[in-house]
Design an enzyme around this catalytic site. Structure first.
Site, PDB file in Angstrom:
ATOM      1  N   HIS A  77       0.827  -1.220   0.000  1.00 26.52           N
ATOM      2  CA  HIS A  77       0.000   0.000   0.000  1.00 26.52           C
ATOM      3  C   HIS A  77       0.860   1.270   0.000  1.00 26.52           C
ATOM      4  CE1 HIS A  77      -3.911  -2.046   0.881  1.00 26.52           C
ATOM      5  NE2 HIS A  77      -3.107  -2.935   1.431  1.00 26.52           N
ATOM      6  N   ASN A 150     -10.294  -2.735   2.810  1.00 26.61           N
ATOM      7  CA  ASN A 150     -10.046  -2.670   1.360  1.00 26.61           C
ATOM      8  C   ASN A 150     -11.351  -2.390   0.624  1.00 26.61           C
ATOM      9  OD1 ASN A 150      -7.293  -3.187   1.458  1.00 26.61           O
ATOM     10  ND2 ASN A 150      -7.522  -5.395   1.156  1.00 26.61           N
TER      11      ASN A 150
HETATM   12 FE1  HDD Z   1      -2.335  -4.806   5.552  1.00 29.61          FE
HETATM   13  C1  HDD Z   1      -0.861  -1.788   5.210  1.00 29.61           C
HETATM   14  C2  HDD Z   1      -5.318  -3.486   4.397  1.00 29.61           C
HETATM   15  C3  HDD Z   1      -3.794  -7.919   5.705  1.00 29.61           C
HETATM   16  C4  HDD Z   1       0.482  -6.034   6.918  1.00 29.61           C
HETATM   17  N1  HDD Z   1      -2.962  -3.008   4.909  1.00 29.61           N
HETATM   18  C5  HDD Z   1      -2.203  -1.871   4.852  1.00 29.61           C
HETATM   19  C6  HDD Z   1      -2.997  -0.781   4.379  1.00 29.61           C
HETATM   20  C7  HDD Z   1      -4.247  -1.263   4.141  1.00 29.61           C
HETATM   21  C8  HDD Z   1      -4.224  -2.654   4.488  1.00 29.61           C
HETATM   22  C9  HDD Z   1      -5.445  -0.496   3.628  1.00 29.61           C
HETATM   23  C10 HDD Z   1      -2.504   0.632   4.152  1.00 29.61           C
HETATM   24  C11 HDD Z   1      -2.798   1.505   5.335  1.00 29.61           C
HETATM   25  C12 HDD Z   1      -2.369   2.915   5.024  1.00 29.61           C
HETATM   26  O1  HDD Z   1      -3.015   3.535   4.174  1.00 29.61           O
HETATM   27  O2  HDD Z   1      -1.401   3.338   5.622  1.00 29.61           O
HETATM   28  N2  HDD Z   1      -4.144  -5.572   5.056  1.00 29.61           N
HETATM   29  C13 HDD Z   1      -5.267  -4.843   4.708  1.00 29.61           C
HETATM   30  C14 HDD Z   1      -6.421  -5.700   4.729  1.00 29.61           C
HETATM   31  C15 HDD Z   1      -6.002  -6.938   5.085  1.00 29.61           C
HETATM   32  C16 HDD Z   1      -4.568  -6.857   5.308  1.00 29.61           C
HETATM   33  C17 HDD Z   1      -7.828  -5.240   4.415  1.00 29.61           C
HETATM   34  C18 HDD Z   1      -6.789  -8.195   5.272  1.00 29.61           C
HETATM   35  C19 HDD Z   1      -8.055  -8.219   5.549  1.00 29.61           C
HETATM   36  N3  HDD Z   1      -1.744  -6.645   6.155  1.00 29.61           N
HETATM   37  C20 HDD Z   1      -2.505  -7.783   6.164  1.00 29.61           C
HETATM   38  C21 HDD Z   1      -1.750  -8.853   6.777  1.00 29.61           C
HETATM   39  C22 HDD Z   1      -0.535  -8.324   7.148  1.00 29.61           C
HETATM   40  C23 HDD Z   1      -0.555  -6.932   6.735  1.00 29.61           C
HETATM   41  C24 HDD Z   1      -2.254 -10.258   6.989  1.00 29.61           C
HETATM   42  C25 HDD Z   1       0.645  -8.952   7.809  1.00 29.61           C
HETATM   43  C26 HDD Z   1       0.638 -10.056   8.461  1.00 29.61           C
HETATM   44  N4  HDD Z   1      -0.494  -4.066   5.924  1.00 29.61           N
HETATM   45  C27 HDD Z   1       0.495  -4.744   6.544  1.00 29.61           C
HETATM   46  C28 HDD Z   1       1.713  -3.896   6.849  1.00 29.61           C
HETATM   47  C29 HDD Z   1       1.253  -2.494   6.321  1.00 29.61           C
HETATM   48  C30 HDD Z   1      -0.119  -2.785   5.754  1.00 29.61           C
HETATM   49  C31 HDD Z   1       2.996  -4.433   6.313  1.00 29.61           C
HETATM   50  C32 HDD Z   1       2.187  -1.753   5.397  1.00 29.61           C
HETATM   51  C33 HDD Z   1       2.208  -0.331   5.871  1.00 29.61           C
HETATM   52  C34 HDD Z   1       1.496  -0.361   7.110  1.00 29.61           C
HETATM   53  O3  HDD Z   1       1.093  -1.628   7.401  1.00 29.61           O
HETATM   54  O4  HDD Z   1       1.268   0.582   7.819  1.00 29.61           O
HETATM   55  O5  HDD Z   1       1.963  -3.881   8.200  1.00 29.61           O
END
Ligand code: HDD
Length: 712
Positions: A77, A150
């Site tokens: 993202h 999402n």
């Molecule tokens: Fe995630 C960012 C949505 C599963 C690990 N995720 C991130 C963002 C969104 C989502 C919208 C951007 C937030 C922003 O605008 O700063 N992610 C989801 C949704 C998931 C999901 C809807 C499942 C229902 N994500 C998910 C899993 C993991 C992550 C299973 C790790 C085990 N996601 C992350 C992250 C991020 C992230 C690596 C990257 C930047 C951040 O968190 O802040 O931790």
């Protein structure tokens, strides 16, 4: 969409941010220490042509700051855009939850929202075929709640343990860092075809949902099943929904590809400009509530994030509305530094044992530490809660607060036990008491093993034009894969979802749908047993179709913020244009003059009109509809530049509404579309209302097959 004058609400979060906002107007330039600077163009040298001196503290400060001004982009993202706004509650739902924002109808809860794509880097184009992030930070009086969702109601995988694999497969391949912001490559399909739990989210990505017309025209979903807890401690399961007031609309893949070239900031610009114009984006907020006793009532597991609850089974109850009414002052300070954490929770809401959600509760805090550099990221203005915070956490990089007092531990007597613990009556957070009596195992519930029923339900629920888009998308994506065994495996899998779909894709690829998959690699990776266990499970059909899944059933009642290209040149017929302009603008559309040159053009009544874009600098795909000016001389000028004809051809091919005024019909006559006179979204000197109604329909898909042959 509300107009600017009717919605100037300023939240307490904006008041708080203003205290950190700096305005440089009428200020003298200084160093970071407040020293006035009288030259920022030249370094300090020994003589005009001599070496630069180590003494030059101005050079050092400026260059050091520059050298360190980037922070790591988000792991996923990375590409996104944000805006401020507020949430209003239509009716209290205290029977389900004690959360203040869902019980107090007088409140306007400040929010910051960030929309994003998943796979691309920070500078990647907006119209990638991808899931869109829809993350909402609610600054509530009881603490910050982040709903990090999402634009699709399900996720690719069921357990957070697989998230790194999923992301590694979709990101650019590690050897050559190709392709950027695209899922159409071997590693992704190698993974998808072997981890069939991905199929449901994957077919959504093949649909038009993955190429939205605007962030303002897409739904949002919390995805996981959460819990609501009411004041008596009773729990209900709940899924969260955002429904855009403008309806759910998308562009076609052909447009997406071209928009990425014509304006790679298309979604970012669209959001920014709508808010600047006072056309505030709005979403209604809905909930699907399931009583605890119904946990096992369905043919799918509520804890499985790859499953949605069909709205046919549990309708969405609309309870509030979110309005975005302010752009950030500074992209980096706000949109880049905002940190969303699913673990940011408030009383009245709790988690479930969804294994994906449980893993997320760890990952987001962890990632902010490397992205923002310190556990003090909550002190960055955009991340500060509006509820005051007091605890014994101390120090760390970039501590900007000055905690007073002798103690930083609990319990203490020296500070009279402060900060003291919250009593329940004071809103202390308590976890829902769920009884767990289980073996510690590394495994997955059999109730998660149906990977085909819901992709099939989704496909069945689509209209014929949406189904065709899905088939085209699979064909495109698999056509970009270089390994035949991956293509064939995908075909075999698509065949489990829908045989007709698989046949269409196979024809497009010049392959046949394999009857059996026999890959030696399965034995090598010990995957045979796993694959056997999960594939193919016999599909269930608990509902025939779910109307909420098709964009054909969305709202078609507004043309607010739609971009209308008015193709015009000097001496255009003003009398014919004027009623259109008035009617379109009254309906909230934005009429842009596209002319053979920049600057201004003069109509046949001698008035000057500012040109919004010279034809050279713009493209048909950036507009929702086309209006062709009348006036003999003007139309001659339009015909003299072939790009105007291409512009019209392209709008026709993309099934958009096109209206010609008077002599402007000549452009239609010479278009590649021979049936324009019989088309319900093509008009010659019609009433403006007819044109407006056709734009509100978004597209005339009935035209689709007839324009297939138009080469643009
Ligand atoms: Fe995630 C960012 C949505 C599963 C690990 N995720 C991130 C963002 C969104 C989502 C919208 C951007 C937030 C922003 O605008 O700063 N992610 C989801 C949704 C998931 C999901 C809807 C499942 C229902 N994500 C998910 C899993 C993991 C992550 C299973 C790790 C085990 N996601 C992350 C992250 C991020 C992230 C690596 C990257 C930047 C951040 O968190 O802040 O931790």
């Amino acid at each position: 969409m509300s107009k600017k004058q009717t919605s100037e609400f300023k939240s307490k979060k904006i008041d708080q941010l203003e205290q950190s906002t700096k305005d440089y107007q009428d200020q003298v330039m200084t160093t970071n220490q407040g020293l006035k600077v009288n030259d920022t163009n030249n370094s300090l040298k020994a003589g005009e042509r001599g070496p630069t001196l180590l003494e030059d503290f101005l050079l050092r400060e400026k260059i050091t700051s520059f050298d360190h001004e980037r922070i790591p982009e988000r792991i996923v993202h990375a590409r996104g855009s944000g805006a401020h706004g507020y949430f209003e509650l239509y009716k209290s739902i205290e029977k389900y939850t004690k959360a203040g924002l869902f019980t107090d109808t007088k409140r306007k809860t400040p929010v910051f929202v960030r929309f994003s794509t998943v796979a691309g880097s920070k500078g990647s184009p907006d119209l990638a075929r991808d899931v869109r992030g829809f993350a909402v930070k609610f600054y509530t009086d009881e603490g910050t709640w982040d709903l990090v969702g999402n634009n699709m109601p399900i996720f690719f995988i069921q357990d957070a343990m697989k998230f790194p694999d999923l992301i590694h497969s979709v990101k650019p391949e590690p050897n050559n860092e190709i392709p950027q912001a695209a899922s159409a490559h071997d590693t992704f399909y190698d993974f998808v075809s072997r981890a069939t739990e991905t199929l449901h989210n994957h077919i959504w990505v093949m649909s038009d949902r993955a190429i939205p017309r605007s962030y303002r025209m897409m739904e949002g979903f919390g995805i996981h099943t959460f819990r609501f807890i009411n004041k008596d401690g009773k729990s209900h399961f709940v899924k969260f929904h955002w429904k855009p007031v403008l309806g759910v609309h998308s562009v076609t893949w052909d447009e997406a590809v071209k928009i990425n070239g014509a304006d790679s900031d298309f979604h970012r610009r669209d959001l920014w400009e709508a808010i600047e114009a006072g056309q505030y984006p709005e979403w209604e907020f809905g909930i699907q509530v399931v009583p605890e006793e119904d946990e096992h009532k369905y043919d799918f597991d509520l804890l499985d994030p790859t499953k949605l609850i069909p709205e046919e089974l549990v309708p969405v109850e609309i309870i509030g509305k979110m309005t975005l009414n302010k752009n950030p002052e500074n992209f980096f300070a706000e949109t880049e530094q905002v940190a969303f954490l699913p673990g940011h929770i408030i009383p009245g809401i709790d988690f479930t044992n969804d294994p994906l959600l449980q893993g997320r509760l760890f990952s987001y805090r962890d990632t902010q530490l490397s992205r923002l550099g310190s556990p003090n990221f909550h002190q960055i203005p955009i991340n500060r809660s509006v509820a005051p915070h007091h605890n014994n956490q101390r120090d760390g990089h970039m501590q900007t607060e000055i905690p007073k007092g002798q103690t930083a531990y609990f319990p203490n007597s020296l500070s009279m036990g402060c900060p003291h613990l919250a009593k329940m009556a004071e809103g202390g957070y308590t976890h829902h008491q769920e009884r767990i009596d289980a073996h510690k195992i590394r495994g997955r519930s059999a109730s998660f093993s149906d990977h085909y029923s819901q992709p099939a339900l989704f496909y069945r629920s689509l209209s014929s034009w949406e189904q065709q888009h899905v088939a085209d998308a699979y064909t495109f994506e698999l056509g970009k894969c270089n390994h035949k065994h991956i293509q064939e495996r995908m075909l075999w899998i698509i065949n489990q979802i829908d045989q007709e779909l698989a046949k269409k894709v196979a024809d497009g690829l010049g392959l046949t749908v394999p009857k059996k998959i026999d890959e030696p690699v399965n034995q090598a990776i010990g995957a045979d047993a796993e694959i056997e266990k999960f594939q193919p499970n016999s599909k269930k059909q608990y509902v025939d179709k779910d109307s909420s899944l098709s964009q054909a059933n969305t709202k078609f009642d507004s043309i607010a913020t739609r971009q209308i290209a008015f193709l015009a040149a000097d001496q255009f017929d003003m009398k014919r244009f004027e009623p259109y302009k008035t009617a379109l603008e009254q309906a909230g559309a934005m009429v842009k003059i596209i002319a053979p040159h920049g600057g201004s053009i003069t109509c046949d009544q001698g008035m000057k009109h500012e040109v919004d874009a010279a034809i050279l600098t713009t493209e048909s795909v950036l507009f929702d509809a086309v209006l062709i000016a009348g006036g003999q001389k003007a139309v001659k000028s339009l015909q003299a530049k072939a790009k105007f004809q291409k512009f019209v051809n392209e709008a026709l091919k993309h099934c958009k509404a096109v209206a010609a005024l008077g002599e402007g019909e000549a452009l239609l006559k010479h278009s590649a579309y021979k049936h324009y006179e019989k088309d319900k979204a093509v008009f010659i000197d019609a009433k403006p209302k007819a044109f407006i109604d056709a734009i509100a329909q978004h597209r005339n898909w009935e035209r689709k097959d007839k324009v297939e042959g138009i080469a643009v």
